[in-house]
Design a protein around this motif. Sequence first.
Motif, PDB file in Angstrom:
ATOM      1  N   SER A   6       0.833  -1.198   0.000  1.00 46.33           N
ATOM      2  CA  SER A   6       0.000   0.000   0.000  1.00 46.33           C
ATOM      3  C   SER A   6       0.866   1.246   0.000  1.00 46.33           C
ATOM      4  CB  SER A   6      -0.908   0.010   1.231  1.00 46.33           C
ATOM      5  OG  SER A   6      -1.540   1.270   1.367  1.00 46.33           O
ATOM      6  N   ALA A   7       0.481   2.232  -0.810  1.00 43.48           N
ATOM      7  CA  ALA A   7       1.192   3.509  -0.822  1.00 43.48           C
ATOM      8  C   ALA A   7       0.955   4.288   0.468  1.00 43.48           C
ATOM      9  CB  ALA A   7       0.753   4.342  -2.023  1.00 43.48           C
ATOM     10  N   TYR A   8      -0.026   3.877   1.262  1.00 40.22           N
ATOM     11  CA  TYR A   8      -0.322   4.554   2.523  1.00 40.22           C
ATOM     12  C   TYR A   8       0.522   4.004   3.669  1.00 40.22           C
ATOM     13  CZ  TYR A   8      -4.285   6.767   0.243  1.00 40.22           C
ATOM     14  OH  TYR A   8      -5.063   7.525  -0.593  1.00 40.22           O
ATOM     15  N   GLU A   9       1.080   2.806   3.484  1.00 43.17           N
ATOM     16  CA  GLU A   9       1.999   2.216   4.462  1.00 43.17           C
ATOM     17  C   GLU A   9       3.095   1.508   3.683  1.00 43.17           C
ATOM     18  OE1 GLU A   9       0.321   0.418   8.187  1.00 43.17           O
ATOM     19  OE2 GLU A   9      -1.545   0.503   7.045  1.00 43.17           O
ATOM     20  N   MET A  10       4.033   2.269   3.184  1.00 47.52           N
ATOM     21  CA  MET A  10       5.058   1.702   2.309  1.00 47.52           C
ATOM     22  C   MET A  10       6.118   0.947   3.106  1.00 47.52           C
ATOM     23  SD  MET A  10       5.527   4.667  -0.624  1.00 47.52           S
ATOM     24  CE  MET A  10       5.639   6.107   0.459  1.00 47.52           C
ATOM     25  N   PRO A  11       6.411  -0.297   2.724  1.00 48.57           N
ATOM     26  CA  PRO A  11       7.438  -1.080   3.418  1.00 48.57           C
ATOM     27  C   PRO A  11       8.842  -0.709   2.947  1.00 48.57           C
ATOM     28  CG  PRO A  11       6.503  -2.389   1.663  1.00 48.57           C
ATOM     29  CD  PRO A  11       5.758  -1.076   1.653  1.00 48.57           C
ATOM     30  N   ASN A  21       0.864  11.958   2.771  1.00 50.61           N
ATOM     31  CA  ASN A  21       1.992  12.890   2.828  1.00 50.61           C
ATOM     32  C   ASN A  21       3.043  12.476   3.841  1.00 50.61           C
ATOM     33  OD1 ASN A  21       0.758  14.387   0.865  1.00 50.61           O
ATOM     34  ND2 ASN A  21       0.191  16.101   2.183  1.00 50.61           N
ATOM     35  N   GLU A  22       2.587  11.989   4.992  1.00 51.65           N
ATOM     36  CA  GLU A  22       3.543  11.589   6.038  1.00 51.65           C
ATOM     37  C   GLU A  22       4.452  10.465   5.555  1.00 51.65           C
ATOM     38  OE1 GLU A  22      -0.051  13.353   8.059  1.00 51.65           O
ATOM     39  OE2 GLU A  22       0.329  11.965   6.399  1.00 51.65           O
ATOM     40  N   GLU A  23       3.900   9.566   4.745  1.00 54.06           N
ATOM     41  CA  GLU A  23       4.705   8.468   4.218  1.00 54.06           C
ATOM     42  C   GLU A  23       5.695   8.966   3.169  1.00 54.06           C
ATOM     43  OE1 GLU A  23       4.672   4.433   4.585  1.00 54.06           O
ATOM     44  OE2 GLU A  23       5.024   5.916   6.162  1.00 54.06           O
ATOM     45  N   LEU A  24       5.265   9.911   2.358  1.00 52.39           N
ATOM     46  CA  LEU A  24       6.179  10.504   1.385  1.00 52.39           C
ATOM     47  C   LEU A  24       7.357  11.162   2.100  1.00 52.39           C
ATOM     48  CD1 LEU A  24       3.643  12.181  -1.089  1.00 52.39           C
ATOM     49  CD2 LEU A  24       4.908  10.051  -1.443  1.00 52.39           C
ATOM     50  N   GLN A  25       7.060  11.926   3.136  1.00 49.42           N
ATOM     51  CA  GLN A  25       8.112  12.590   3.902  1.00 49.42           C
ATOM     52  C   GLN A  25       9.061  11.577   4.533  1.00 49.42           C
ATOM     53  OE1 GLN A  25       6.446  15.436   6.728  1.00 49.42           O
ATOM     54  NE2 GLN A  25       4.752  15.840   5.339  1.00 49.42           N
ATOM     55  N   ARG A  26       8.500  10.496   5.022  1.00 42.77           N
ATOM     56  CA  ARG A  26       9.313   9.501   5.747  1.00 42.77           C
ATOM     57  C   ARG A  26      10.320   8.797   4.842  1.00 42.77           C
ATOM     58  NH1 ARG A  26       9.556   4.257   6.311  1.00 42.77           N
ATOM     59  NH2 ARG A  26       7.685   3.885   5.057  1.00 42.77           N
ATOM     60  N   VAL A  27       9.905   8.405   3.637  1.00 37.20           N
ATOM     61  CA  VAL A  27      10.790   7.584   2.811  1.00 37.20           C
ATOM     62  C   VAL A  27      11.832   8.398   2.053  1.00 37.20           C
ATOM     63  CG1 VAL A  27       9.017   5.818   2.554  1.00 37.20           C
ATOM     64  CG2 VAL A  27       9.285   7.561   0.764  1.00 37.20           C
ATOM     65  N   MET A  28      11.587   9.706   1.864  1.00 45.06           N
ATOM     66  CA  MET A  28      12.512  10.487   1.056  1.00 45.06           C
ATOM     67  C   MET A  28      13.792  10.803   1.810  1.00 45.06           C
ATOM     68  SD  MET A  28      10.859  10.609  -1.740  1.00 45.06           S
ATOM     69  CE  MET A  28      12.035  11.610  -2.644  1.00 45.06           C
ATOM     70  N   GLY A  29      14.919  10.652   1.115  1.00 46.01           N
ATOM     71  CA  GLY A  29      16.208  10.991   1.693  1.00 46.01           C
ATOM     72  C   GLY A  29      16.478  12.482   1.623  1.00 46.01           C
ATOM     73  N   ASN A  30      17.644  12.902   2.123  1.00 44.75           N
ATOM     74  CA  ASN A  30      18.037  14.310   2.076  1.00 44.75           C
ATOM     75  C   ASN A  30      18.057  14.793   0.630  1.00 44.75           C
ATOM     76  OD1 ASN A  30      18.362  14.397   4.845  1.00 44.75           O
ATOM     77  ND2 ASN A  30      20.535  13.836   4.745  1.00 44.75           N
ATOM     78  N   ASP A  31      17.392  15.924   0.383  1.00 44.20           N
ATOM     79  CA  ASP A  31      17.287  16.490  -0.961  1.00 44.20           C
ATOM     80  C   ASP A  31      16.558  15.566  -1.932  1.00 44.20           C
ATOM     81  OD1 ASP A  31      18.659  18.882  -0.325  1.00 44.20           O
ATOM     82  OD2 ASP A  31      20.581  17.853  -0.534  1.00 44.20           O
ATOM     83  N   GLY A  32      15.769  14.618  -1.408  1.00 49.21           N
ATOM     84  CA  GLY A  32      15.031  13.695  -2.260  1.00 49.21           C
ATOM     85  C   GLY A  32      14.045  14.426  -3.157  1.00 49.21           C
ATOM     86  N   ILE A  33      13.917  13.930  -4.386  1.00 51.23           N
ATOM     87  CA  ILE A  33      13.044  14.543  -5.392  1.00 51.23           C
ATOM     88  C   ILE A  33      11.822  13.653  -5.628  1.00 51.23           C
ATOM     89  CG2 ILE A  33      12.838  15.165  -7.832  1.00 51.23           C
ATOM     90  CD1 ILE A  33      14.411  17.202  -6.255  1.00 51.23           C
ATOM     91  N   LEU A  34      10.658  14.286  -5.618  1.00 55.88           N
ATOM     92  CA  LEU A  34       9.400  13.600  -5.898  1.00 55.88           C
ATOM     93  C   LEU A  34       8.756  14.234  -7.132  1.00 55.88           C
ATOM     94  CD1 LEU A  34       6.919  11.775  -5.112  1.00 55.88           C
ATOM     95  CD2 LEU A  34       6.135  13.723  -3.723  1.00 55.88           C
ATOM     96  N   ILE A  35       8.477  13.420  -8.142  1.00 54.14           N
ATOM     97  CA  ILE A  35       7.801  13.887  -9.346  1.00 54.14           C
ATOM     98  C   ILE A  35       6.388  13.308  -9.348  1.00 54.14           C
ATOM     99  CG2 ILE A  35       7.795  13.917 -11.875  1.00 54.14           C
ATOM    100  CD1 ILE A  35      10.816  13.632 -11.815  1.00 54.14           C
ATOM    101  N   THR A  36       5.399  14.180  -9.436  1.00 52.20           N
ATOM    102  CA  THR A  36       4.001  13.735  -9.411  1.00 52.20           C
ATOM    103  C   THR A  36       3.301  14.091 -10.717  1.00 52.20           C
ATOM    104  OG1 THR A  36       3.145  15.801  -8.455  1.00 52.20           O
ATOM    105  CG2 THR A  36       3.916  14.105  -6.910  1.00 52.20           C
ATOM    106  N   VAL A  37       2.332  13.265 -11.071  1.00 53.01           N
ATOM    107  CA  VAL A  37       1.486  13.525 -12.235  1.00 53.01           C
ATOM    108  C   VAL A  37       0.033  13.369 -11.810  1.00 53.01           C
ATOM    109  CG1 VAL A  37       0.842  12.828 -14.578  1.00 53.01           C
ATOM    110  CG2 VAL A  37       3.238  12.680 -13.849  1.00 53.01           C
ATOM    111  N   SER A  38      -0.790  14.347 -12.155  1.00 50.92           N
ATOM    112  CA  SER A  38      -2.223  14.293 -11.873  1.00 50.92           C
ATOM    113  C   SER A  38      -2.975  14.810 -13.094  1.00 50.92           C
ATOM    114  CB  SER A  38      -2.571  15.128 -10.637  1.00 50.92           C
ATOM    115  OG  SER A  38      -2.187  16.481 -10.826  1.00 50.92           O
TER     116      SER A  38
END
Length: 271
Positions: free
Chosen positions: A140-145, A163-180
């Motif tokens: 699940s993207a809501y509880e990523m292992p 959002n909390e999971e996105l913040q948790r898994v990203m490293g320092n200066d981590g980049i997230l690309i989203t498409v909607s």
Amino acid sequence: MSYLCPLCGLPLTLAERTWGCPRQHKFDIAKEGYVNLLPVQKKNSKDPGDNKQMMFARREFLNAGYYQGLSDGVNQLALEYAGRAQQVLDIGCGEGYYSHRLYHILAQDHPCHFQGLDISKSAIKYAAKRYPELEFCVASAYEMPIASHSIDLAIRIYAPSKNEELQRVMGNDGILITVSPGPMHHFALKQQIYAEPRLHPKSDASIAGFECLHQERLMSQLELKDSEHIAHFLEMTPYAWKFTAEQKQRFALEGLCCELDFQIEVHRISK
């Protein structure tokens, strides 16, 4: 890159074809090469995610290249903002179409480790079998292992997440690309369904814990003439069940034309 146990949160280690944690929770690698890290008690249905019919339709449609422009746009931004990323994650990867295309672009320049996760077992089974050079898991993207602060680059194409999971898994200066979907996405289809069709909301480019570095809309016109491709396209959209058999037959005979409107954003984890 290692996984986290979905039951207790401790790190998983791989021994032969089984992932296990210090508390003896074990998860076997399937013959196709993926691992299922979605415990039964965390499923919201017997077979969560897209069903096999929708998965097959999307797979065939994407493989025909109709959304390659979107894939190319995401890949170009990945090279520009995270070209040296070593740990890469595709959140809601589906059948792996965008995953494998991005992986091959990045791997041309340097070694990288690419993981894809999706809640649909059918989609992950196909992805793992077709793209053995990538690593896939049912989750699940809501509880990523996924280990905390381990990801250099993540892509999230249409997939909901927390959002909390996105913040948790990203490293320092981590980049997230989203498409909607952009405001005009598939609007011509909506006009044939609703008396007063509504535009998709315009993104405010805001994700808690991230700063937006770039925002763009990628717009084009989709024209389909092949009846099989039209059937696949309709089946993969949320509007499929709203069209009558007669309308679908008319599309097959006359062709289908509608807008493609993608909102693409590049975010960096806030320091």
